[in-house]
Each structure stands twice: as C-alpha cells, then as structure tokens.
Design a protein around this motif. Sequence first.
Motif, PDB file in Angstrom:
ATOM      1  N   PRO A   1      20.814   8.306  -0.951  1.00  0.00           N
ATOM      2  CA  PRO A   1      19.641   7.488  -0.655  1.00  0.00           C
ATOM      3  C   PRO A   1      19.173   6.672  -1.848  1.00  0.00           C
ATOM      4  CG  PRO A   1      18.959   9.723  -1.139  1.00  0.00           C
ATOM      5  CD  PRO A   1      20.466   9.714  -1.216  1.00  0.00           C
ATOM      6  N   VAL A   2      18.551   5.554  -1.534  1.00  0.00           N
ATOM      7  CA  VAL A   2      17.752   4.859  -2.543  1.00  0.00           C
ATOM      8  C   VAL A   2      16.443   5.624  -2.590  1.00  0.00           C
ATOM      9  CG1 VAL A   2      16.552   2.742  -3.154  1.00  0.00           C
ATOM     10  CG2 VAL A   2      18.793   2.633  -2.049  1.00  0.00           C
ATOM     11  N   GLU A   3      16.266   6.420  -3.655  1.00  0.00           N
ATOM     12  CA  GLU A   3      15.109   7.308  -3.678  1.00  0.00           C
ATOM     13  C   GLU A   3      13.842   6.573  -4.071  1.00  0.00           C
ATOM     14  OE1 GLU A   3      14.923  11.286  -4.665  1.00  0.00           O
ATOM     15  OE2 GLU A   3      17.108  11.577  -4.817  1.00  0.00           O
ATOM     16  N   LEU A   4      12.776   7.028  -3.496  1.00  0.00           N
ATOM     17  CA  LEU A   4      11.462   6.485  -3.790  1.00  0.00           C
ATOM     18  C   LEU A   4      11.062   6.963  -5.184  1.00  0.00           C
ATOM     19  CD1 LEU A   4       9.216   4.923  -2.226  1.00  0.00           C
ATOM     20  CD2 LEU A   4       8.349   7.141  -1.496  1.00  0.00           C
ATOM     21  N   PRO A   5      10.800   6.040  -6.116  1.00  0.00           N
ATOM     22  CA  PRO A   5      10.430   6.474  -7.469  1.00  0.00           C
ATOM     23  C   PRO A   5       8.974   6.927  -7.514  1.00  0.00           C
ATOM     24  CG  PRO A   5      10.292   4.108  -7.331  1.00  0.00           C
ATOM     25  CD  PRO A   5      10.766   4.576  -5.978  1.00  0.00           C
ATOM     26  N   ASP A   6       8.634   7.710  -8.533  1.00  0.00           N
ATOM     27  CA  ASP A   6       7.222   8.070  -8.722  1.00  0.00           C
ATOM     28  C   ASP A   6       6.526   6.922  -9.437  1.00  0.00           C
ATOM     29  OD1 ASP A   6       7.462  10.452  -7.481  1.00  0.00           O
ATOM     30  OD2 ASP A   6       7.865  11.599  -9.302  1.00  0.00           O
ATOM     31  N   ILE A   7       5.293   6.682  -9.075  1.00  0.00           N
ATOM     32  CA  ILE A   7       4.527   5.610  -9.727  1.00  0.00           C
ATOM     33  C   ILE A   7       3.131   6.131 -10.079  1.00  0.00           C
ATOM     34  CG2 ILE A   7       5.741   3.724  -8.576  1.00  0.00           C
ATOM     35  CD1 ILE A   7       3.284   3.534  -6.685  1.00  0.00           C
ATOM     36  N   ASP A   8       2.391   5.339 -10.832  1.00  0.00           N
ATOM     37  CA  ASP A   8       1.048   5.769 -11.247  1.00  0.00           C
ATOM     38  C   ASP A   8      -0.050   5.115 -10.423  1.00  0.00           C
ATOM     39  OD1 ASP A   8       2.232   7.131 -13.362  1.00  0.00           O
ATOM     40  OD2 ASP A   8       2.325   5.272 -14.534  1.00  0.00           O
ATOM     41  N   ASP A   9       0.201   3.874 -10.056  1.00  0.00           N
ATOM     42  CA  ASP A   9      -0.850   3.101  -9.411  1.00  0.00           C
ATOM     43  C   ASP A   9      -0.446   2.792  -7.978  1.00  0.00           C
ATOM     44  OD1 ASP A   9      -2.899   1.495  -8.723  1.00  0.00           O
ATOM     45  OD2 ASP A   9      -2.439  -0.131 -10.116  1.00  0.00           O
TER      46      ASP A   9
ATOM     47  N   THR B   1      10.287  13.601   7.427  1.00  0.00           N
ATOM     48  CA  THR B   1      10.984  12.309   7.322  1.00  0.00           C
ATOM     49  C   THR B   1      10.892  11.724   5.912  1.00  0.00           C
ATOM     50  OG1 THR B   1       9.005  11.141   8.053  1.00  0.00           O
ATOM     51  CG2 THR B   1      10.582  11.743   9.752  1.00  0.00           C
ATOM     52  N   HIS B   2      10.069  12.339   5.051  1.00  0.00           N
ATOM     53  CA  HIS B   2       9.921  11.855   3.671  1.00  0.00           C
ATOM     54  C   HIS B   2      10.939  12.488   2.732  1.00  0.00           C
ATOM     55  CE1 HIS B   2       8.254  15.796   3.526  1.00  0.00           C
ATOM     56  NE2 HIS B   2       7.912  15.710   2.257  1.00  0.00           N
ATOM     57  N   GLU B   3      11.730  13.432   3.242  1.00  0.00           N
ATOM     58  CA  GLU B   3      12.703  14.091   2.371  1.00  0.00           C
ATOM     59  C   GLU B   3      13.939  13.204   2.239  1.00  0.00           C
ATOM     60  OE1 GLU B   3      13.483  18.201   3.497  1.00  0.00           O
ATOM     61  OE2 GLU B   3      11.639  18.144   4.699  1.00  0.00           O
TER      62      GLU B   3
ATOM     63  N   ILE C   1      -4.707   6.766  -3.396  1.00  0.00           N
ATOM     64  CA  ILE C   1      -5.458   5.701  -4.070  1.00  0.00           C
ATOM     65  C   ILE C   1      -6.819   6.233  -4.496  1.00  0.00           C
ATOM     66  CG2 ILE C   1      -6.597   3.475  -3.706  1.00  0.00           C
ATOM     67  CD1 ILE C   1      -4.224   2.850  -1.751  1.00  0.00           C
ATOM     68  N   LYS C   2      -7.406   7.035  -3.632  1.00  0.00           N
ATOM     69  CA  LYS C   2      -8.740   7.579  -3.933  1.00  0.00           C
ATOM     70  C   LYS C   2      -8.686   8.660  -5.006  1.00  0.00           C
ATOM     71  CE  LYS C   2     -10.584   7.407   0.447  1.00  0.00           C
ATOM     72  NZ  LYS C   2     -10.890   8.222   1.599  1.00  0.00           N
ATOM     73  N   THR C   3      -7.712   9.548  -4.901  1.00  0.00           N
ATOM     74  CA  THR C   3      -7.742  10.750  -5.740  1.00  0.00           C
ATOM     75  C   THR C   3      -6.672  10.777  -6.818  1.00  0.00           C
ATOM     76  OG1 THR C   3      -6.191  11.941  -4.349  1.00  0.00           O
ATOM     77  CG2 THR C   3      -8.531  12.060  -3.735  1.00  0.00           C
ATOM     78  N   GLY C   4      -5.655   9.941  -6.702  1.00  0.00           N
ATOM     79  CA  GLY C   4      -4.562   9.994  -7.657  1.00  0.00           C
ATOM     80  C   GLY C   4      -3.531  11.063  -7.337  1.00  0.00           C
ATOM     81  N   GLN C   5      -3.817  11.885  -6.317  1.00  0.00           N
ATOM     82  CA  GLN C   5      -2.847  12.911  -5.945  1.00  0.00           C
ATOM     83  C   GLN C   5      -1.629  12.243  -5.286  1.00  0.00           C
ATOM     84  OE1 GLN C   5      -3.914  15.558  -2.713  1.00  0.00           O
ATOM     85  NE2 GLN C   5      -2.790  17.255  -3.641  1.00  0.00           N
ATOM     86  N   HIS C   6      -0.455  12.651  -5.721  1.00  0.00           N
ATOM     87  CA  HIS C   6       0.760  12.055  -5.173  1.00  0.00           C
ATOM     88  C   HIS C   6       0.828  12.284  -3.660  1.00  0.00           C
ATOM     89  CE1 HIS C   6       4.916  10.978  -4.523  1.00  0.00           C
ATOM     90  NE2 HIS C   6       5.015  10.585  -5.775  1.00  0.00           N
ATOM     91  N   PRO C   7       1.175  11.247  -2.902  1.00  0.00           N
ATOM     92  CA  PRO C   7       1.242  11.420  -1.441  1.00  0.00           C
ATOM     93  C   PRO C   7       2.165  12.568  -1.034  1.00  0.00           C
ATOM     94  CG  PRO C   7       1.509   9.106  -2.016  1.00  0.00           C
ATOM     95  CD  PRO C   7       1.481   9.864  -3.304  1.00  0.00           C
ATOM     96  N   ARG C   8       3.180  12.809  -1.838  1.00  0.00           N
ATOM     97  CA  ARG C   8       4.099  13.891  -1.511  1.00  0.00           C
ATOM     98  C   ARG C   8       3.369  15.228  -1.531  1.00  0.00           C
ATOM     99  NH1 ARG C   8       7.469  13.362  -5.394  1.00  0.00           N
ATOM    100  NH2 ARG C   8       8.748  11.782  -4.360  1.00  0.00           N
TER     101      ARG C   8
ATOM    102  N   ARG D   1       3.879  -1.424   1.081  1.00  0.00           N
ATOM    103  CA  ARG D   1       3.216  -0.189   0.707  1.00  0.00           C
ATOM    104  C   ARG D   1       4.201   0.749   0.042  1.00  0.00           C
ATOM    105  NH1 ARG D   1      -2.306   0.081   2.308  1.00  0.00           N
ATOM    106  NH2 ARG D   1      -2.083   2.003   1.142  1.00  0.00           N
ATOM    107  N   TYR D   2       3.649   1.808  -0.587  1.00  0.00           N
ATOM    108  CA  TYR D   2       4.468   2.715  -1.370  1.00  0.00           C
ATOM    109  C   TYR D   2       5.093   3.840  -0.540  1.00  0.00           C
ATOM    110  CZ  TYR D   2       5.605   6.631  -4.406  1.00  0.00           C
ATOM    111  OH  TYR D   2       6.252   7.666  -5.002  1.00  0.00           O
ATOM    112  N   TRP D   3       4.280   4.538   0.240  1.00  0.00           N
ATOM    113  CA  TRP D   3       4.704   5.807   0.833  1.00  0.00           C
ATOM    114  C   TRP D   3       5.486   5.570   2.123  1.00  0.00           C
ATOM    115  CZ3 TRP D   3       6.155  10.176  -0.648  1.00  0.00           C
ATOM    116  CH2 TRP D   3       6.061  11.344   0.103  1.00  0.00           C
ATOM    117  N   GLY D   4       6.713   5.109   1.936  1.00  0.00           N
ATOM    118  CA  GLY D   4       7.580   4.846   3.081  1.00  0.00           C
ATOM    119  C   GLY D   4       9.022   4.882   2.612  1.00  0.00           C
ATOM    120  N   CYS D   5       9.911   4.705   3.561  1.00  0.00           N
ATOM    121  CA  CYS D   5      11.339   4.755   3.246  1.00  0.00           C
ATOM    122  C   CYS D   5      11.765   3.424   2.598  1.00  0.00           C
ATOM    123  CB  CYS D   5      12.118   4.985   4.532  1.00  0.00           C
ATOM    124  SG  CYS D   5      13.901   4.938   4.309  1.00  0.00           S
TER     125      CYS D   5
END
Length: 799
Positions: free
Chosen positions: A441-449, A127-129, A91-98, A416-420
């Motif tokens: 898996p239902v994969e976590l999509p990439d988002i911008d915000d 666990t995020h893979e 949220i602060k930097t825009g860097q993807h949590p991954r 929240r976004y960064w979870g399973c």
Amino acid sequence: MDRYDPKQIEPRWQQVWADEHTWEVTNEPDERPKAYVLEMLPYPSGEPHIGHLKNYSVGDAVAHFRRRTGHRVLHPMGYDAFGLNAENHAIKTGQHPRESTEASIAEFRRQFREWGISIDWTREFGTHEPRYYRWTQWIFLRLYERGLAYRKEAAVKWCPKDQTVLANEQVIEGRCERCGTPVEARQLEQWFFKITEYADRLLEDMGEIEWPPNVLTMQENWIGRSEGAEVTFRCEELGVDYEVFTTRPDTLFGATFFVMAPEHPDVFRMSDAPEVHEYVNKALNESAEERGDEHKQKTGVPLGRTVTNPVNGEEIPVFVADYVLMEYGTGAIMAVPAHDERDYDFAKVFDLPIRPVIDCGELPCTGDGPLINSGEFDGIPAPEAKGAITDSLGERGLGKPTVNYRLRDWLLSRQRYWGCPIPIVYCEKCGMVPVPEDQLPVELPDIDDYLPKGRSPLAAAEDWVHTSCPSCGGEAHRETDTMDTFVDSSWYFLRYCDAGNDLAAWDREVLARWMPVDQYIGGIEHAILHLMYARFFIKALADMDLLDVQEPFARLFTQGMVTRGGAKMSKTKGNVVSPSELVERYGADTLRCYILYVGHPAEGGDWSDEGIDGLFRFLSRIWRAAHDAPEGPVEPQGEPGALVRKAHWAIDKVTRDLGDRFATHTAIAAVIELVNEIYRERESADPSHVRFAIATAASLIFPFAPHLGSEVYEQMTGLRVWEEPWPEADPSLLVTETVALVVQLNGKLIDRLEAPADASEEEQERIARESEKLAARLDGKEVVKTVVVPGKLVNFVAR
RNA sequence: GCCGAAGUGGCGGAACGGUAGACGCACGCGACUCAAAAUCGCGCGGCCGAGAGGCCGUGUGGGUUCGACUCCCACCUUCGGCACCA
C-alpha cells in the motif's frame, strides 16, 4: 440463583462461544448450503447507539435462524474506520485519528461481545488498516486501467466548512451531508469513477434482486433515465451548432427562444457585454441553495444572437439564465413556453411569444393532445409526434433519439487527511503514473497539522509527497487527495470472504463460495449512496473478470431509524441513547428482545424505554418456569394436550414470521403467548408436556435472546440449543377437533357455536341455523342467501 | 410540485376480503404479606343497561361485496425520497 440474573447467565455463554470459536466458519466447502448474512458495517465514532443494537439484533436473529435451518453461515464484522468525524476530532484535540478511531473500535467490539452477537471474529478488520486499504488501492488501479477512474476539471460541489469537495450523493438539499453547511460550486480538477457507464445495467439488474421496492424506486429516481432527442440549433452568425436535449421533440414548433446555463463555455462567445459578465459572475457565486430556490423569479440576460429552430427555420433569440443547469443534458435548452412551466415563467418576465403547439388545455400545459401550429404534423397525437419529428430531423442530420441520465459520475477525491491515499504519482516527464502493485500500500503518513486549508493536509507531508517516478525514476510527487470513505465500504463484504489473504484481495474460488450476500441488513439512509456504489463496484469488477456475480446483495432488508424526540440521534444534538446502561440494568437479552418487539423492525420510531420491564418479566417467566419445572423427559408423553398444541402453534408462527417477513415483533409475541399458556397449564398438564413447552420456548426465543435461550434449553435438555435443528411444527397438531363457528347475520357477528372442524358446508349451515340468537334476531325475516366459509363461519343474508 | 409509505384503544402495536384491538406497556381489582416490593390471578375501546344484552367504533366522504382496517375513487393529515433534470 433463585431469580433470573442476566449478569450471571450472559457472561457465561459469551465465554463458551469465545472459547469454543462457535461462530467461526472455514472457507472449505461442505454439504450444507451457504448463507452469507451481513449487517452494514458500523462507522466507529464514539460508542454504539441503540440503532446499532437494533441492526445487529435483526441480523443476529437471521444468522441464528439460518444456522439452525441447516445453513453454513458467514456472519462477519468490521469497521468503516476512515472518515471526517475522527479527523475533525483530531483538529480540535490533536489526537491522531487512528487513536480515537481504534478506541472507538475497541468499544464497539466490547459491546458486540456484550450483546452476544454471533460473529466470526477471525475475519474482522478496519478499513483504515494498511492490510485492507492496500486492496482498496489495488481496486482503484484496476478501475484506472480500465478507464473507469479518471481525472477531470469540472464544476463540483465544495463544502466550505469541511474544506473538501463532495459527491452529488452527499449533497442533501444543497447542503453538506455531514455538517449541514450550504455547498458552493467550484471549478476544480478531481478524480471521478465512471458510474454513469453503468446506469442502464444498474436499472436493468434491479429485476434480479429482492430489495424493498421503495429502495429500488429511490435508486431509479436517482439515476433518472429519460428518453428523448438531441436536436441541433445552429447559430449562423458564429457558425456553431448547439445541441440540446429534450424529452418533448413533439413541442419543437413551439420553441420561441433558446437558453444557455451561466457555466456554458460559449456564453461569452455569444456576447461579451458587461451585463452578461455581471450576470454570469453572480450566478456562479451563488450557493446551490440560493440558486435552486423554486420560488425565485426567473432571471436572465439576452445575448443579442439568434439560433435557427431546425423544424421551421425560425430565428429565435438566445438568453443566458440560471434556471438552466450545466450538469444536465448539454447545458443549453430550447424553450417552449406554452408547454413548460419554467419556460413559461421566463417568457412572461421577458415578454416573449408563447405559441401553443399541442391542444392540451390552458397554458402552460404539459399533457398530451393533438399537434397544432406544427405544419405537416398537425393533428398527430403528441406521443406519436415525438418519433415522427425526431425521424424527420434525423433525415436532415439535425437530430436523433437519445437517452439522458440525472446520475453524474462519482466524485471520489477528498482534500482531507483521514482516508485511503490515491495510489498515483505525478512525474514531470511521464505525467500521471499509477503506483505499481508491488509497491502497495501507499501508506498514509503521520502528520502534525490536520487543519484543511483548501488542499489536502497530506500536501504538507513533504517527505511523503516527494517521491521518484515508478516509470522513469525521476522526480515526482504523490497525489495528496484521499478517497471518499464510500470507496472503502463498496467492497468490504468481498474481503470478509477471504480476510486473511495476503497475496490478493481475494481468492476467486473462495469468493464464489460465499457471494453474493444472501441477506443484507442496514439503514434506509444508505438507499442511494452505499447501496448504489457497491452495486457499481461489483459490476465493474465482474466486467474485469475478477469475480462471478453481478449483484452484491441478493436480498436487502432495511430497518427503520430509531429516533429520539423525533430527531435522528446524534452527539451534537445530545439525544443519543446508549445501550450499555440499559444492558447493565436489564441484560442484553431483554434489550435485544425489546427493540425487536416494539414494532416491525422495518418501521422506524421514537425511542422510549417504557415497556422494557415487560420483556424482562417475560424472560424471567421463562427462566422461572424452567427453574420450577418438574423432573423428567422433555418428549411429550401420552396424548398431546392444549399445551403441546400451543407449543406447535408457536413453532409454526415463529418459523413463518422469521422466515418470510422479518416479523420479529409477532414472533416474540407468539413465544410470550406460549409462556403464558405454560403458566396457565403448569399445574394441570402432564409434566412432560410442561417440560416440552418450556424447552420449545427456549429454543424459539434463542435467536432473539441467545443467552437465556441457551441457558434454559441446556437446563431442560442438557443440550446446546444452537447445535439443535430448528424445531418443526407437527401439522396434525395445528388443527383442532372443534372450532368456534361464527354465525353472522348480514355480515355482522351474532353468535359463536362449537362445531366439528371437519364439518361439511351443509352440516355447518345446519348447526348455525340452530343458533337461538339467530332465531331471536331473525324475527320473521326471510333468509334469502347463505354464505358458508368452511371451518370458519356462516353468514345469513336476510331481509 | 412529483414519487412513495402510513393513519386502528391512554401508549407501542396485531389482524390470508371472514370473530377488530393478538402480545406488551400503563391503569384498576384480588391473592400472598404485619406492610411494601416482587410474584401469581382477573379486568381493561366508547356509550346505554342492575344484568342478560344492545348500539357505535380502524383519518374523512363515497363505491365494490353476503361481508371491508384490508380492494377501488376522491379528500385531509403525517413521515420519507427527489426537486428549475428540459
């Protein structure tokens, strides 16, 4: 090299272990007994701190010890990679949590190698893979099928800063566990796991596991089982029965009013008055902290109705008051002011009758005594009256014995976004539909915000949200909440057993070969959260006939927390001690030994690096002793002298300290003593004895300082220490021929004399009597009694 | 408030009911060195004493015991967990 230089030694051995895959184990059975040694997986955020080093140093010592005592050891590593830190960073930097998470993982991995921890890297995962969380979703669906995962609207805890709901376990003193913000109550529809269904088994099975008693007690208190009765109070005017839970049915005759929680659905049915609405609204908007303040004066509003006390037919007034909690019992209570402090306070404020029904002293009294003012039950002791009154109500259908728990179901959904992702879709026609297994898996999509706005940021990923119904093919949308990260960590230890399996979460037979974890090691801060959730998961999976154990962790060791300046280390406080600088300066072996030497690892303590030089000196002394050692065999030649005896003493001490009680500090102290003895004796003792003692010191220090242990052992013997069995102490060398016999007068030490170790009690007493000091001190006094402790002391009792 | 753990030298800490303070740090002294560092060795709870030696000492007060840091009771302090749970 003419001085101890860890910078040369440590990388060399790390290379050997990596090249030769030394710590890898297959899943094929062999003749050795298995030992699954596991430290809690790290949460990768930034770089590891000194607490991590302590945790993995303890675990590694255990793993090495078990290997060398003949076990096939599974010692894997992974990362608890989903979570709020990486997301807040995004949220602060825009860097993807991954990206930030994987950078952190790379740093943890690098340091684990640098520390020389003996890990089977073939089983590593985060666990995020998707290859992992595919199976987290699969387990969720199994729980869903079985009715153990369900959706329900409920009053839940909401963190306004993190913009998400929290589990009860994640609320500490009314504040969010992660960010410290006071939580608010919200009425929301959320996902829950039915952990309450397992409350009794979580309690019962505590007998089967070897865990520190304080951890078991904490879980016991958290589950909070209490036995009591459910009693019916009828409101004739409304024609409605209200059940209450009480642990004190013996005090029923003293119930003089009745109270409902502000959240109770029937409050407005009782009274629609404006002051009632006002009171309820105020209570609902208060933070948990404000409402829970124990010093707050009792408040409430009468509802203008009465209910009937079932034991005596008395009509008692009904109130709404915020000291009654909706989430415990039925959200309504019978109030007995004479024998409950809270009810007493409330009665005082509202000037309500206080009627003692137990003769137990000054009011309010919560103790036992004979009943009074209770009709036919007068005179009966309170504990007995509980059953008697409940039975009598039962006969009239107005009450029954029941059990209540403090434990609530586990709220697992997070906005929240960064979870399973939760593998559920909602279809207009079919309703809630689980995603079929072959679509995982239902994969976590990439988002911008990443910014949370009161709903999951995933809701903005429209392409992802819109989907077709797996059941009818029609329009549908995905669940946008993600799972609590504690879900990820509730089964990771199962996946290590069969980490490469692409066809299933695990192969049951493979699992049976490793589970349960024989020794689990981690921080005391997980006593309730992770350790209770994981137990619940295993029991639920066992009930589904998916595995064969009832408990995940047979033995648990909790290490004490390393603090700095009295506070828990955290980046926000800026008091994190980073191991990498210290490893750079002293080497990993020194740091590992130091952290295990400053005290018992179960004890916490404030970090100080004063004293670390001493451990560097100690390892240097081993190295130098080997460097300067005379040539020749390591088997002791001729008669064993003091040095050989000392070596056997150290073997015995380290073996017992490490095997029985995790006393790494006294184990290392014993090796220090051995090395001190080597320095004292190295000029005078037989060279083979010196060599034997040095090799023994290397062998014993290996679990704590694996690089130096390997280096010195190889130098002395040409062998690889980790391939050598753990040394055994020769019992005949643990006893000496003579002992220092202590002479006591009236329990006080006055002399020490040499005596044969095998002297009889009579002989010992005779020797002690010859003490000149005794004669001088006795000075005419008469010995009236003599106590002899064989091989130790003689105590003369004189007057 | 309830539950649990712990209080020992200047510091981290040892000690199956049987020699309190192992081991390490810091400090002091000595050897080596022109010197310093490193290294090696010795000392190191307090008080009295030239010494031999003696007395006191494990949070406080009591108790059990031939003998208590250890067991029991009460209290004080610190830390951890839970906390309006009916």
